[in-house]
Design an enzyme around this catalytic site. Structure first.
Site, short mmCIF file in Angstrom:
data_model
loop_
_atom_site.label_atom_id
_atom_site.label_comp_id
_atom_site.label_asym_id
_atom_site.label_seq_id
_atom_site.Cartn_x
_atom_site.Cartn_y
_atom_site.Cartn_z
N LYS A 244 0.86 -1.19 0.00
CA LYS A 244 0.00 0.00 0.00
C LYS A 244 0.89 1.23 0.00
O LYS A 244 1.86 1.31 0.74
CB LYS A 244 -0.92 -0.01 1.23
N LYS A 256 -10.97 11.90 8.54
CA LYS A 256 -10.57 11.36 9.85
C LYS A 256 -10.56 12.48 10.88
O LYS A 256 -10.26 13.62 10.54
CB LYS A 256 -9.13 10.81 9.75
N ASP A 267 1.06 5.83 5.96
CA ASP A 267 0.15 4.94 5.24
C ASP A 267 0.76 4.33 3.97
O ASP A 267 0.09 3.64 3.22
CB ASP A 267 -1.17 5.68 4.94
N ASP A 326 -12.53 6.75 3.24
CA ASP A 326 -11.38 6.42 4.09
C ASP A 326 -10.98 4.94 3.94
O ASP A 326 -9.93 4.53 4.42
CB ASP A 326 -11.72 6.74 5.56
N GLU A 328 -9.74 3.61 1.45
CA GLU A 328 -9.14 3.90 0.14
C GLU A 328 -8.03 2.92 -0.22
O GLU A 328 -7.79 2.67 -1.40
CB GLU A 328 -8.58 5.34 0.14
N ARG A 330 -7.77 -0.26 -0.01
CA ARG A 330 -8.23 -1.43 -0.77
C ARG A 330 -8.54 -1.09 -2.22
O ARG A 330 -8.46 -1.95 -3.09
CB ARG A 330 -9.41 -2.08 -0.04
#
Ligand code: BES
Ligand code: ZN
Ligand code: ZN
Length: 475
Positions: A244, A256, A267, A326, A328, A330
């Site tokens: 990712k 968030k 992330d 959020d 996102e 995936r």
């Protein structure tokens, strides 16, 4: 820190098992006074200004020793030696009945090397001041060349782990898709890895509509990064490592709260782990073919950003109802996994993603959650993670959970109905691997921690660089 074979006689480490009896003045005194028991990772440093200083290091019960407890114990020893500004230390490398001697050398060396990382790029005054210049090993019954090779493996691993840590710790103001892509080139091209970076025009041509939907809200161009290591050209088999690559995740319109947002520069940890692992694999010339893939972008809010309720396409041709912007990761992974399965035609896929808060709730910050469609690959990965000392726990993926992500208006939806968030996220990904043997690792809890633990520093942990290396090495 340099490892050498021999003895310098300036200071030495003496290893003590729990309640062990042996003849040593200092040890006898400490035992009598109940100041030292030989518990695992217990340390006592005795400074001698004229002669040889001694560090007593406890190892606990021998039957319970593992490679990871050795890493932790020697890491504690190295930190204690640094406290006393020790520059040179000798060690008679111990042989344990249940452990391989060469692997013991690698684990001990790793423990030492792990003591030298701290993310201090933005500190005007650095806190970490490494002092140990030389570690001398006395090894019984192994050729020097073998010993040096065992040490070299630890050096490669820790260097690679530190590359991952630096990338994850870097803040989003300086770490966006283009920067991540450049880092992949800088770290890997010199090792003979072919790095291709696709911009948005190419990504559009490939019809990666789910990935592009996430990227749409950012002014920074999305990049699709492909890293190809061919260490076994005679063999056609390839494994894909997909990471990712959200260089920032604000949540998008499903914004968030700020307390959850302030670590979302991490992330892209999955992607950074893939870069670190390929660095380790290529530096060691492992006999394997590996393709790393990162769909890198930012998830932000703007007049162009995708919205809750949108239905987007994907490279696989499946439509996705986006009920939460959020979720996102995936969406970006859907296209990256499909690319790995159908363009790279990988025989196996492992993906790593800071995917769900639900996984953090379930397993905390010590253990990575896993989902698979293939027990054999899962078992290989679990064995590698166990040896690496990077815990992974397999989550169930019963068919019933698949009902949770069925959509009325599209082929699939990007959030589950209620509960089992780490599982439904994993099963969403499974819909895009085209039946390729696959393992998904949710590292949301394990990639980054605000406190240090064992030999892992504050901040990015770099976990699973070793897992992937050992999986591919086949140990
Ligand atoms: N990047 C986050 C997951 C995350 C949480 C990473 C905590 C690291 C620490 C991910 O994109 C996310 O926001 N997931 C959502 C999914 C939900 C909307 C279904 C979550 O877990 O809340
Ligand atoms: Zn998110
Ligand atoms: Zn995310």
């Amino acid at each position: 820190m340099e490892f050498k074979i021999g003895k310098a006689g300036k200071s030495k480490i003496i290893l003590v098992k729990k309640d062990e009896k042996f003849d040593n003045d200092l040890y006898s005194y400490l035992v009598e006074k109940e100041l030292f028991k030989g518990k695992l990772s217990e340390v006592y440093f005795d400074l001698s200004r004229q002669g040889e200083s001694t560090l007593l290091l406890g190892l606990g019960e021998e039957e319970k020793l593992s490679y990871n407890s050795l890493r932790k114990a020697f890491n504690k020893a190295a930190i204690e030696l640094r406290k006393f500004k020790v520059e040179s230390v000798d060690l008679l490398v111990p042989k344990f009945e249940k452990l391989d001697y060469i692997k013991t050398i690698t684990a001990i060396s790793e423990g030492f090397l792990q003591s030298n990382y701290s993310f201090e790029k933005y500190l005007t005054e650095k806190k970490l001041k490494p002092t140990i210049k030389e570690v001398y090993y006395e090894v019984v019954g192994l050729e020097d060349e073998i010993v040096l090779q065992a040490i070299r493996e630890a050096e490669i691993l820790v260097d690679s782990i530190n590359v991952t840590r630096d990338l994850v710790n870097e803040r989003a103001i300086n770490m966006y898709p283009e920067v991540l892509a450049q880092a992949a080139k800088d770290k890997l091209e010199g090792l003979g890895v072919k790095v291709d970076v696709l911009g948005e025009e190419k990504i559009k041509e490939l019809k990666m509509e789910a990935f592009l939907a996430v990227a749409e809200g950012s002014d920074k161009e999305a990049k699709f990064i492909i890293m190809e290591y061919t260490g076994d050209p005679a063999n056609k088999e390839k494994i894909a490592l997909v990471g990712k690559g959200l260089t920032y995740d604000s949540g998008g319109y499903s914004l968030k709260p700020s307390t959850s947002m302030d670590t979302m520069f991490t992330d892209m940890a999955g992607g950074a782990t893939v870069i670190g692992a390929i660095k380790a694999i290529a530096s060691s010339n492992l006999k394997a073919n590996v393709v790393g893939i990162i769909a890198a972008c930012e998830n932000l809010v703007s007049g162009r950003a995708y919205k809750p309720g949108d239905i987007v396409g994907s490279m696989a041709g499946k439509t996705i109802e986006v009920l939460n912007t959020d979720a996102e990761g995936r969406l970006t992974l859907a296209d990256a996994l499909w690319y790995a399965a159908t363009v790279v035609k990988a025989d196996k896929i492992v993906d790593l993603a800071t995917l769900t808060g639900a996984c953090v709730v379930a397993l905390g910050s010590t253990t990575t959650g896993a989902i698979t469609n293939n027990d054999e690959l899962m078992n290989d990965l679990l064995a590698a993670s166990e040896f690496a000392g990077e815990p992974v726990w397999q989550l169930p993926s019963f068919d019933d959970y698949k009902e949770f992500i069925k959509s009325d208006f599209a082929d699939i939806k990007n959030i589950g109905d209620k509960g089992a968030g780490a599982i439904t996220a994993g099963l969403f990904l499974e819909a895009f691997v085209d039946d390729t043997p696959w393992v998904h690792l949710d590292i949301a809890g394990t990639a980054y921690d605000t406190k240090a633990s064992g030999y892992l520093p504050k901040g990015a942990s770099g976990v699973h660089v070793k897992t992937l290396y050992y999986l591919i090495k086949g140990e």
